[in-house]
Write a protein that holds these residues in place. Structure first.
Motif, PDB file in Angstrom:
ATOM      1  N   ASP A  78     -10.550   5.580   1.181  1.00 54.19           N
ATOM      2  CA  ASP A  78      -9.589   6.638   0.819  1.00 54.19           C
ATOM      3  C   ASP A  78      -8.330   6.591   1.686  1.00 54.19           C
ATOM      4  OD1 ASP A  78     -11.391   7.424  -1.058  1.00 54.19           O
ATOM      5  OD2 ASP A  78     -12.038   9.248  -0.030  1.00 54.19           O
ATOM      6  N   LEU A  79      -7.684   5.423   1.695  1.00 56.22           N
ATOM      7  CA  LEU A  79      -6.458   5.254   2.491  1.00 56.22           C
ATOM      8  C   LEU A  79      -5.231   5.648   1.672  1.00 56.22           C
ATOM      9  CD1 LEU A  79      -7.285   1.776   4.092  1.00 56.22           C
ATOM     10  CD2 LEU A  79      -7.623   4.047   5.089  1.00 56.22           C
ATOM     11  N   TYR A  80      -5.314   6.810   1.031  1.00 54.18           N
ATOM     12  CA  TYR A  80      -4.243   7.244   0.145  1.00 54.18           C
ATOM     13  C   TYR A  80      -2.917   7.371   0.899  1.00 54.18           C
ATOM     14  CZ  TYR A  80      -8.302   8.618  -2.667  1.00 54.18           C
ATOM     15  OH  TYR A  80      -9.478   8.626  -3.367  1.00 54.18           O
ATOM     16  N   ARG A  81      -1.855   6.945   0.235  1.00 57.62           N
ATOM     17  CA  ARG A  81      -0.516   6.982   0.836  1.00 57.62           C
ATOM     18  C   ARG A  81       0.433   7.671  -0.135  1.00 57.62           C
ATOM     19  NH1 ARG A  81       4.104   3.802   0.244  1.00 57.62           N
ATOM     20  NH2 ARG A  81       5.450   3.732   2.081  1.00 57.62           N
ATOM     21  N   ASN A  82       1.190   8.642   0.350  1.00 57.89           N
ATOM     22  CA  ASN A  82       2.147   9.346  -0.504  1.00 57.89           C
ATOM     23  C   ASN A  82       3.567   9.011  -0.056  1.00 57.89           C
ATOM     24  OD1 ASN A  82       3.717  11.163  -2.009  1.00 57.89           O
ATOM     25  ND2 ASN A  82       2.056  12.668  -2.055  1.00 57.89           N
ATOM     26  N   PRO A  83       4.287   8.210  -0.849  1.00 57.13           N
ATOM     27  CA  PRO A  83       5.658   7.839  -0.465  1.00 57.13           C
ATOM     28  C   PRO A  83       6.641   8.987  -0.623  1.00 57.13           C
ATOM     29  CG  PRO A  83       5.142   6.970  -2.641  1.00 57.13           C
ATOM     30  CD  PRO A  83       3.881   7.583  -2.122  1.00 57.13           C
ATOM     31  N   GLY A  84       6.233  10.068  -1.279  1.00 58.65           N
ATOM     32  CA  GLY A  84       7.120  11.216  -1.456  1.00 58.65           C
ATOM     33  C   GLY A  84       8.138  10.987  -2.560  1.00 58.65           C
ATOM     34  N   PRO A  85       9.024  11.956  -2.777  1.00 55.76           N
ATOM     35  CA  PRO A  85      10.029  11.844  -3.841  1.00 55.76           C
ATOM     36  C   PRO A  85      11.111  10.828  -3.494  1.00 55.76           C
ATOM     37  CG  PRO A  85      10.416  13.820  -2.550  1.00 55.76           C
ATOM     38  CD  PRO A  85       9.119  13.242  -2.056  1.00 55.76           C
ATOM     39  N   LEU A  86      11.948  10.499  -4.491  1.00 62.22           N
ATOM     40  CA  LEU A  86      13.063   9.581  -4.261  1.00 62.22           C
ATOM     41  C   LEU A  86      13.988  10.120  -3.182  1.00 62.22           C
ATOM     42  CD1 LEU A  86      14.058   8.646  -7.933  1.00 62.22           C
ATOM     43  CD2 LEU A  86      12.751   7.262  -6.318  1.00 62.22           C
ATOM     44  N   GLN A  87      14.433   9.233  -2.315  1.00 59.37           N
ATOM     45  CA  GLN A  87      15.346   9.607  -1.235  1.00 59.37           C
ATOM     46  C   GLN A  87      16.681   8.897  -1.432  1.00 59.37           C
ATOM     47  OE1 GLN A  87      14.393  11.862   1.265  1.00 59.37           O
ATOM     48  NE2 GLN A  87      12.574  12.059  -0.054  1.00 59.37           N
ATOM     49  N   TYR A  88      17.750   9.594  -1.138  1.00 57.57           N
ATOM     50  CA  TYR A  88      19.085   9.010  -1.289  1.00 57.57           C
ATOM     51  C   TYR A  88      19.834   8.908   0.041  1.00 57.57           C
ATOM     52  CZ  TYR A  88      18.194   9.671  -6.222  1.00 57.57           C
ATOM     53  OH  TYR A  88      17.633   9.614  -7.466  1.00 57.57           O
ATOM     54  N   ASP A  89      19.243   9.477   1.087  1.00 57.20           N
ATOM     55  CA  ASP A  89      19.867   9.406   2.400  1.00 57.20           C
ATOM     56  C   ASP A  89      18.770   9.548   3.452  1.00 57.20           C
ATOM     57  OD1 ASP A  89      21.872   9.169   4.273  1.00 57.20           O
ATOM     58  OD2 ASP A  89      22.394  11.302   4.268  1.00 57.20           O
ATOM     59  N   GLY A  90      18.990   8.966   4.604  1.00 60.24           N
ATOM     60  CA  GLY A  90      18.032   9.091   5.683  1.00 60.24           C
ATOM     61  C   GLY A  90      16.872   8.122   5.558  1.00 60.24           C
ATOM     62  N   PRO A  91      15.808   8.343   6.352  1.00 57.21           N
ATOM     63  CA  PRO A  91      14.645   7.443   6.328  1.00 57.21           C
ATOM     64  C   PRO A  91      14.027   7.361   4.935  1.00 57.21           C
ATOM     65  CG  PRO A  91      14.535   8.957   8.201  1.00 57.21           C
ATOM     66  CD  PRO A  91      15.663   9.432   7.337  1.00 57.21           C
ATOM     67  N   GLY A  92      13.737   6.155   4.511  1.00 62.64           N
ATOM     68  CA  GLY A  92      13.118   5.967   3.210  1.00 62.64           C
ATOM     69  C   GLY A  92      14.090   5.726   2.074  1.00 62.64           C
ATOM     70  N   ALA A  93      15.367   6.022   2.281  1.00 61.04           N
ATOM     71  CA  ALA A  93      16.342   5.865   1.202  1.00 61.04           C
ATOM     72  C   ALA A  93      16.505   4.405   0.795  1.00 61.04           C
ATOM     73  CB  ALA A  93      17.688   6.452   1.611  1.00 61.04           C
ATOM     74  N   ASP A  94      16.400   3.514   1.759  1.00 59.08           N
ATOM     75  CA  ASP A  94      16.609   2.091   1.475  1.00 59.08           C
ATOM     76  C   ASP A  94      15.311   1.323   1.282  1.00 59.08           C
ATOM     77  OD1 ASP A  94      19.465   2.117   1.610  1.00 59.08           O
ATOM     78  OD2 ASP A  94      19.308   2.321   3.780  1.00 59.08           O
TER      79      ASP A  94
END
Length: 518
Positions: free
Chosen positions: A434-450
Motif C-alpha cells: 500500500d505505497l499509495y502516492r498522491n501527486p495532488g492537483p495540477l500546479q502552475y507555480d512553485g514545487p511540482g509545477a515543472d
C-alpha cells in the motif's frame, strides 16, 4: 511576395472524436503558439497584424466537416486571449470523420484552393497525421500551393517514435487521472473493505495506465501488452486478480485499487471479436472501447470466484466488495498542465516556421522534453519517416499476403523499455505494501509545477542527438582513414566497418519484421 504575405492565411484544423484521440488539454495552445509566430512577422516589416483563420470552426459541425464546408473563423487577439491555456476543442471544432476517400480529399483540396490557404495545420494523433501525410502528397501532385503540417496531439500517448517523444494532452490526462486514482486509494485504505476497479481511457495501448501507475502507485495494473504477450484469456486475468486479493487477505488487507486500460479488451481476441460485432465502430473501424465496461465484467468474475473460494474454505478473508469507475472524460476536458501549455505553444510556433520555409508533409517536433524548456530542441520531421507498411493476410492460415496502406501505427508499451522495467521492479511492493502516492492537483507555480511524466523522464529518447554523435564519429573516421594512412589503419577500418555493417543489416531486418518503411 513579402515574408508576411507568404504566411498571411493559415488554416488550423482540429481533428477529434475517439478515433482521433478526442479533445485534448492544451490543443488550443498550438494556435496560441502559432500566434506567437504571427507576431514575429512584425519584426520583418510586415506592417499591420493580419492574423489568420481557423478552418472548420465557426459554429455547427466543425473539424474535418467544417473544412469541407469552408467554415472559417478569423483569428483575433481577443479570441486568443479568451482561449489561452484552456482545454478542449470548442474553439477549433472537431469531428471523427476522415480525410481519406477521394471525395473527402477533393473537398479538402477545393476548400484550401478557394480559401487561398498557404498552410493547413492538422492537429491530432496517429490517424490524423497519417491523413495529413497523404493529403500533403495529394496536394503536391495537384500543384496546390497549400502546405500541410501535422502536430502530435493525443491523450492516448501512442504517437511515439524516434522523432516524437510525447503528445500534447498526455501529461495532463495522466496527472489528473493520477490524482483521482490516489483519492480512491486513500478511500480504500480508510474504509478497508472495498476493491476499486478503475478503467482508464487510452484506446488500444496502455500508455496512460502505465504512467498513472508510476505516478499514483495503485496495488495492481494489467497492461494490454502484457495480456497479448502472454496470450491470456479473460479468465486468466480474473484469476490473477483473485490470487492477488487472496494474498492481500493473508495480511489482513481486504481493500485495494486495480487499474484496467480500456484497450485491454482488444488483447483478448475471443472477447473483442464478439464485442466488435455488437458495437457501432469508430471511424477507424475499431470498437468503441469507452463503451465497453471491462471493469464491471472483471469485478463480476472476481466476485464470483472469491465467493466460490470463500464457500470452499480456500479463502479466509472478508466478503469481496467491488466499486467500479471509468476515468476518461473527466480528465480529457481538464485545464492543461504547465508542461502541455508550454509544449503546445512551442509546437504552434514551430508550425509557423515550417510553413514560412515552404515545407510540406512535415510534423512539428520537440526533443529533450525531460529537460527544462530552455533546453528543448525544436525541429521538424517528414511524416513519411514515421510511417510503415504492414503486410497482412485476408484469411487465417493463408500464405498470400497483401501490402497495406502506409500509415503511422500506434506505439505499444515497450515491455523491454525502462518505464515498464520500473513498474516490474516495484510491482510486488505496490501489490502488498500500500505505497499509495498522491501527486495532488495540477500546479502552475512553485514545487511540482515543472514535474513531467515519469515515463518521459526515465526513457533515453535523444534519437537525433545520437544521430549527431554518430556523424561526429564518422567524420573522425574520414579524417583518420584517407589517402596516406598506413596499411594497418586501413585494414583495421575495413574489418571493423564490415562487422558493423553486418550487425546493422541483421538488426535492421529483424526490427522491421512484417513492416516496410514508407
Amino acid at each position: 511576395m513579402s515574408f508576411a504575405e507568404l504566411v498571411f492565411v493559415q488554416g488550423l484544423l482540429g481533428r477529434g472524436g475517439p478515433g482521433y484521440g478526442g479533445c485534448g488539454p492544451g490543443d488550443g495552445g498550438v494556435l496560441i503558439g502559432g500566434e506567437g509566430g504571427f507576431w514575429v512577422r512584425r519584426w520583418f516589416g510586415s506592417g499591420d497584424f493580419r492574423g489568420g483563420v481557423i478552418i472548420g470552426s465557426g459554429g455547427g459541425r466543425c473539424g474535418s466537416e467544417g473544412l469541407f464546408a469552408q467554415k472559417t473563423l478569423e483569428i483575433t487577439d481577443g479570441i486568443l486571449q479568451t482561449y489561452k491555456n484552456q482545454g478542449g476543442y470548442d474553439l477549433l471544432g472537431r469531428t471523427k470523420d476522415q480525410i481519406r476517400t477521394t471525395e473527402q480529399v477533393n473537398a479538402a483540396l477545393k476548400a484550401c484552393t478557394d480559401l487561398k490557404l498557404d498552410g493547413l495545420v492538422i492537429i491530432g494523433g496517429v490517424t490524423s497525421n497519417t491523413d495529413a501525410a497523404h493529403l500533403a502528397e495529394f496536394f503536391a501532385e495537384a500543384k496546390c500551393s497549400t502546405k500541410v503540417v501535422g502536430v502530435p496531439v493525443t491523450t492516448n500517448g501512442d504517437l511515439k517514435n524516434q522523432f516524437v517523444e510525447a503528445n500534447v494532452g498526455f501529461d495532463t490526462i495522466c496527472k489528473v487521472n493520477s490524482q483521482l486514482i490516489s483519492n480512491a486509494c486513500t478511500d480504500a485504505l480508510s474504509a478497508e473493505k472495498y476493491y476499486y476497479f478503475i478503467r482508464l481511457m487510452g484506446r488500444k495501448h496502455s500508455h496512460v495506465a502505465l504512467e498513472c501507475t508510476l505516478q499514483s502507485h495503485p496495488n495492481m495494473v494489467i497492461l494490454g501488452e502484457e495480456v497479448a504477450a502472454s496470450k491470456l484469456t479473460i479468465f486468466d486475468i480474473s484469476k490473477q486478480i483473485c490470487d492477488a486479493v487472496q494474498a492481500r487477505a493473508g495480511q489482513d488487507k481486504n481493500h485495494g485499487v486495480i487499474l484496467i486500460p480500456e484497450g485491454i479488451i482488444e488483447s483478448i481476441p475471443e472477447v473483442y471479436a464478439l464485442l466488435k460485432l455488437l458495437l457501432h465502430p469508430e471511424s477507424d473501424d475499431s470498437a468503441q472501447l469507452s463503451q465497453i465496461e471491462t471493469e464491471k465484467l472483471l469485478a463480476y468474475l472476481v466476485e464470483t470466484e472469491m465467493n466460490k473460494r470463500l464457500k470452499g474454505g480456500t479463502y479466509k478473508g472478508k466478503k469481496f466488495n467491488a466499486i467500479c469507475h471509468f476515468f476518461g472524460y473527466q480528465a480529457r476536458g481538464s485545464l492543461p498542465s504547465k508542461f502541455d501549455c508550454d509544449y503546445a505553444y512551442v509546437l504552434g510556433h514551430i508550425c509557423y516556421h515550417i510553413l514560412a520555409a515552404g515545407l510540406n508533409g512535415y510534423m512539428a517536433t520537440v526533443t529533450n522534453l525531460k529537460s527544462p524548456v530552455n533546453k528543448w530542441k525544436c525541429g521538424a520531421a517528414p511524416i513519411t519517416a514515421m510511417m510503415t507498411v504492414k503486410n497482412w493476410s485476408q484469411n487465417a492460415g493463408s500464405t498470400s499476403t497483401s501490402i497495406g496502406r502506409p500509415a503511422i501505427h500506434p506505439a505499444m508499451v515497450d515491455l523491454k523499455g525502462k518505464a515498464y522495467e520500473l513498474l516490474r521492479q516495484n510491482a510486488e511492493k505496490f501489490l502488498m505494501e500500500d505505497l499509495y502516492r498522491n501527486p495532488g492537483p495540477l500546479q502552475y507555480d512553485g514545487p511540482g509545477a515543472d514535474a513531467k511524466a515519469v515515463s518521459l523522464c526515465v526513457e533515453d529518447q535523444d534519437y537525433m542527438g545520437r544521430i549527431k554523435k554518430l556523424q561526429e564519429y564518422l567524420d573522425q573516421v574520414r579524417t583518420i582513414v584517407k589517402p596516406g594512412c598506413s596499411q594497418d589503419v586501413l585494414k583495421a577500418a575495413l574489418s571493423v566497418m564490415a562487422s558493423v555493417t553486418d550487425v546493422l543489416t541483421t538488426i535492421s531486418s529483424s526490427s522491421n519484421g512484417g513492416q516496410q518503411t514508407a
